[in-house]
Design a protein around this motif. Structure first.
Motif, PDB file in Angstrom:
ATOM      1  N   PHE A 159     -25.630  14.255 -10.974  1.00 12.67           N
ATOM      2  CA  PHE A 159     -26.181  13.000 -11.485  1.00 12.67           C
ATOM      3  C   PHE A 159     -26.865  13.230 -12.833  1.00 12.67           C
ATOM      4  N   PHE A 160     -27.675  14.290 -12.916  1.00 11.77           N
ATOM      5  CA  PHE A 160     -28.392  14.586 -14.156  1.00 11.77           C
ATOM      6  C   PHE A 160     -27.455  15.127 -15.229  1.00 11.77           C
ATOM      7  N   ALA A 161     -26.397  15.807 -14.804  1.00 14.94           N
ATOM      8  CA  ALA A 161     -25.391  16.267 -15.770  1.00 14.94           C
ATOM      9  C   ALA A 161     -24.694  15.071 -16.403  1.00 14.94           C
ATOM     10  N   ASP A 162     -24.402  14.065 -15.604  1.00 13.47           N
ATOM     11  CA  ASP A 162     -23.795  12.827 -16.109  1.00 13.47           C
ATOM     12  C   ASP A 162     -24.738  12.151 -17.096  1.00 13.47           C
ATOM     13  N   MET A 163     -26.032  12.124 -16.751  1.00 15.77           N
ATOM     14  CA  MET A 163     -27.023  11.528 -17.644  1.00 15.77           C
ATOM     15  C   MET A 163     -27.098  12.293 -18.971  1.00 15.77           C
ATOM     16  N   ALA A 164     -27.091  13.615 -18.901  1.00 24.04           N
ATOM     17  CA  ALA A 164     -27.158  14.427 -20.107  1.00 24.04           C
ATOM     18  C   ALA A 164     -25.952  14.174 -21.013  1.00 24.04           C
ATOM     19  N   GLU A 165     -24.788  13.982 -20.408  1.00 23.25           N
ATOM     20  CA  GLU A 165     -23.583  13.689 -21.185  1.00 23.25           C
ATOM     21  C   GLU A 165     -23.701  12.339 -21.882  1.00 23.25           C
ATOM     22  N   LEU A 166     -24.286  11.362 -21.200  1.00 28.26           N
ATOM     23  CA  LEU A 166     -24.506  10.051 -21.813  1.00 28.26           C
ATOM     24  C   LEU A 166     -25.448  10.160 -23.010  1.00 28.26           C
ATOM     25  N   VAL A 167     -26.481  10.995 -22.875  1.00 25.73           N
ATOM     26  CA  VAL A 167     -27.429  11.189 -23.974  1.00 25.73           C
ATOM     27  C   VAL A 167     -26.709  11.767 -25.187  1.00 25.73           C
ATOM     28  N   LYS A 168     -25.807  12.719 -24.967  1.00 24.04           N
ATOM     29  CA  LYS A 168     -25.036  13.299 -26.070  1.00 24.04           C
ATOM     30  C   LYS A 168     -24.189  12.244 -26.779  1.00 24.04           C
ATOM     31  N   GLN A 169     -23.781  11.231 -26.020  1.00 23.33           N
ATOM     32  CA  GLN A 169     -22.961  10.150 -26.582  1.00 23.33           C
ATOM     33  C   GLN A 169     -23.810   9.078 -27.261  1.00 23.33           C
ATOM     34  N   GLY A 179     -34.693  11.243 -29.891  1.00 21.91           N
ATOM     35  CA  GLY A 179     -33.670  11.825 -29.039  1.00 21.91           C
ATOM     36  C   GLY A 179     -34.147  12.241 -27.667  1.00 21.91           C
ATOM     37  N   TYR A 180     -35.330  11.787 -27.277  1.00 16.58           N
ATOM     38  CA  TYR A 180     -35.873  12.134 -25.972  1.00 16.58           C
ATOM     39  C   TYR A 180     -35.668  10.983 -24.984  1.00 16.58           C
ATOM     40  N   VAL A 181     -35.530  11.332 -23.712  1.00 17.33           N
ATOM     41  CA  VAL A 181     -35.437  10.334 -22.644  1.00 17.33           C
ATOM     42  C   VAL A 181     -36.850  10.016 -22.151  1.00 17.33           C
ATOM     43  N   PRO A 182     -37.321   8.776 -22.283  1.00 15.69           N
ATOM     44  CA  PRO A 182     -38.645   8.433 -21.749  1.00 15.69           C
ATOM     45  C   PRO A 182     -38.582   8.322 -20.227  1.00 15.69           C
ATOM     46  N   VAL A 183     -39.534   8.971 -19.557  1.00 15.14           N
ATOM     47  CA  VAL A 183     -39.633   8.906 -18.100  1.00 15.14           C
ATOM     48  C   VAL A 183     -41.003   8.325 -17.774  1.00 15.14           C
ATOM     49  N   ILE A 184     -41.037   7.123 -17.237  1.00 11.41           N
ATOM     50  CA  ILE A 184     -42.278   6.353 -17.127  1.00 11.41           C
ATOM     51  C   ILE A 184     -42.751   6.231 -15.683  1.00 11.41           C
ATOM     52  N   ALA A 185     -43.998   6.663 -15.437  1.00  8.93           N
ATOM     53  CA  ALA A 185     -44.643   6.475 -14.139  1.00  8.93           C
ATOM     54  C   ALA A 185     -45.360   5.125 -14.161  1.00  8.93           C
ATOM     55  N   PRO A 186     -45.116   4.257 -13.173  1.00 12.10           N
ATOM     56  CA  PRO A 186     -45.639   2.887 -13.211  1.00 12.10           C
ATOM     57  C   PRO A 186     -47.108   2.742 -12.798  1.00 12.10           C
ATOM     58  N   ILE A 187     -47.974   3.318 -13.605  1.00 13.60           N
ATOM     59  CA  ILE A 187     -49.420   3.084 -13.472  1.00 13.60           C
ATOM     60  C   ILE A 187     -49.818   2.209 -14.652  1.00 13.60           C
ATOM     61  N   GLY A 188     -50.409   1.054 -14.380  1.00  8.42           N
ATOM     62  CA  GLY A 188     -50.775   0.140 -15.455  1.00  8.42           C
ATOM     63  C   GLY A 188     -52.227   0.279 -15.854  1.00  8.42           C
ATOM     64  N   LEU A 189     -52.541  -0.281 -16.999  1.00  8.28           N
ATOM     65  CA  LEU A 189     -53.912  -0.260 -17.502  1.00  8.28           C
ATOM     66  C   LEU A 189     -54.316  -1.668 -17.900  1.00  8.28           C
ATOM     67  N   GLY A 190     -55.502  -2.091 -17.431  1.00  2.00           N
ATOM     68  CA  GLY A 190     -55.989  -3.423 -17.754  1.00  2.00           C
ATOM     69  C   GLY A 190     -56.347  -3.566 -19.225  1.00  2.00           C
ATOM     70  N   ARG A 191     -56.553  -4.782 -19.646  1.00  2.00           N
ATOM     71  CA  ARG A 191     -56.875  -5.039 -21.049  1.00  2.00           C
ATOM     72  C   ARG A 191     -58.225  -4.437 -21.450  1.00  2.00           C
ATOM     73  N   ASP A 192     -59.063  -4.128 -20.459  1.00  2.00           N
ATOM     74  CA  ASP A 192     -60.344  -3.492 -20.762  1.00  2.00           C
ATOM     75  C   ASP A 192     -60.182  -2.014 -21.102  1.00  2.00           C
ATOM     76  N   GLY A 193     -58.961  -1.484 -20.901  1.00  2.00           N
ATOM     77  CA  GLY A 193     -58.693  -0.090 -21.233  1.00  2.00           C
ATOM     78  C   GLY A 193     -59.244   0.905 -20.223  1.00  2.00           C
ATOM     79  N   LEU A 194     -59.765   0.411 -19.102  1.00  5.07           N
ATOM     80  CA  LEU A 194     -60.364   1.289 -18.089  1.00  5.07           C
ATOM     81  C   LEU A 194     -59.743   1.139 -16.710  1.00  5.07           C
ATOM     82  N   GLN A 195     -59.537  -0.100 -16.277  1.00  6.22           N
ATOM     83  CA  GLN A 195     -59.063  -0.320 -14.910  1.00  6.22           C
ATOM     84  C   GLN A 195     -57.572   0.008 -14.778  1.00  6.22           C
ATOM     85  N   ARG A 196     -57.272   0.881 -13.826  1.00  5.30           N
ATOM     86  CA  ARG A 196     -55.874   1.222 -13.557  1.00  5.30           C
ATOM     87  C   ARG A 196     -55.319   0.303 -12.463  1.00  5.30           C
TER      88      ARG A 196
END
Length: 261
Positions: free
Chosen positions: A19-29, A137-154
């Protein structure tokens, strides 16, 4: 070309190296994925080890500060870096991010916060940060932790909902949801079959009838939220099928396509 991909934490453990090899090939493309991931089972396991009680309300984990500490530790630490390592091992380059980093996922409490606690919905995405990572050229990998508009509350954000918000705000044409099931199933003549294409209206009817239930509801709800602007479709597929990402991007009829009408 960019596309947004959501991968569940339980699915991740079962994904083959191919699966990751397929992803890496897509990135090359030049076909770069933007990955939003979950990690529910690993979170539950860690909470149990620590003796912290947890429960779910309509598919969402009830979250207080103690639970949130574990959610952030597992998602932004353990799961996020495992994905980055596997992508790197396959020959591509990835950068692990949390929704807290540079205000990537600005959030606010969900409507039923009185029932689920510190669970959030995404109100804004720092698209410039994602664009910058992709342009290098990097793949962003995002963990879904949000931050409130106050910049403190997760906030703990459902990964499917976060992926839908990212795809919507980036204006990508397609959101690929990689799961451990081959698509949306429906019993026809006593046999469960994958529905190749479903509309938003059909999904609502299937939720009402009970054909779609439990943890699948947030997946399809996120898909419905995502189908707006330049986003044309959401595809739910099994990550264990050979070259599944390439096949989806090449237009092959695999999994379930969710369309507006």
């Amino acid at each position: 070309m960019r596309f947004v991909m959501k991968c569940g934490g339980s699915t991740l453990a079962a994904l083959p190296d191919a699966f990751f090899a397929d992803m890496a090939e897509l990135v090359k493309q030049g076909r770069l994925p933007i990955i939003v991931h979950g990690g529910g089972p690993a979170i539950s396991e860690t909470l149990t080890k620590l003796g912290i009680e947890t429960e779910f309300v309509n598919g969402l984990r009830k979250t207080n500060e103690a639970v949130l500490d574990v959610v952030e530790m597992v998602l932004a630490g353990q799961i996020n870096k495992l994905i980055v390592r596997r992508i790197g091992h396959a020959g591509a380059r990835a950068v692990g991010l949390s929704g807290v980093d540079a205000g990537l996922l600005t959030s606010e409490p969900v409507e039923n916060a009185h029932e689920v606690g510190l669970v959030g919905r995404v109100t804004d995405v720092n698209a410039g940060l994602i664009d910058g990572v992709v342009e290098m050229g990097y793949v962003p990998v995002i963990a879904p932790i949000g931050l409130g508009r106050d910049g403190l509350q997760r906030y703990n954000i459902n990964a499917d909902t976060a992926a839908g918000a990212v795809a919507s705000q980036l204006g990508t044409e397609r959101l690929v949801v990689v799961t451990d099931v081959p698509g949306i199933m429906k019993t026809v003549d006593g046999e469960k079959r994958v529905l190749p294409v479903v509309t938003v209206a059909e999904i609502e009817a299937m939720i009402e009838s009970g054909d779609i239930y439990g943890g699948m509801i947030p997946k399809v709800r996120a898909a419905i939220d995502c189908i707006q602007g330049q986003v044309r479709e959401v595809v739910i597929v099994s990550g264990t099928e050979p070259r599944i990402l390439s096949r989806v991007l090449d237009g092959e009829a695999v999994g379930t396509r969710i369309v507006r009408e």
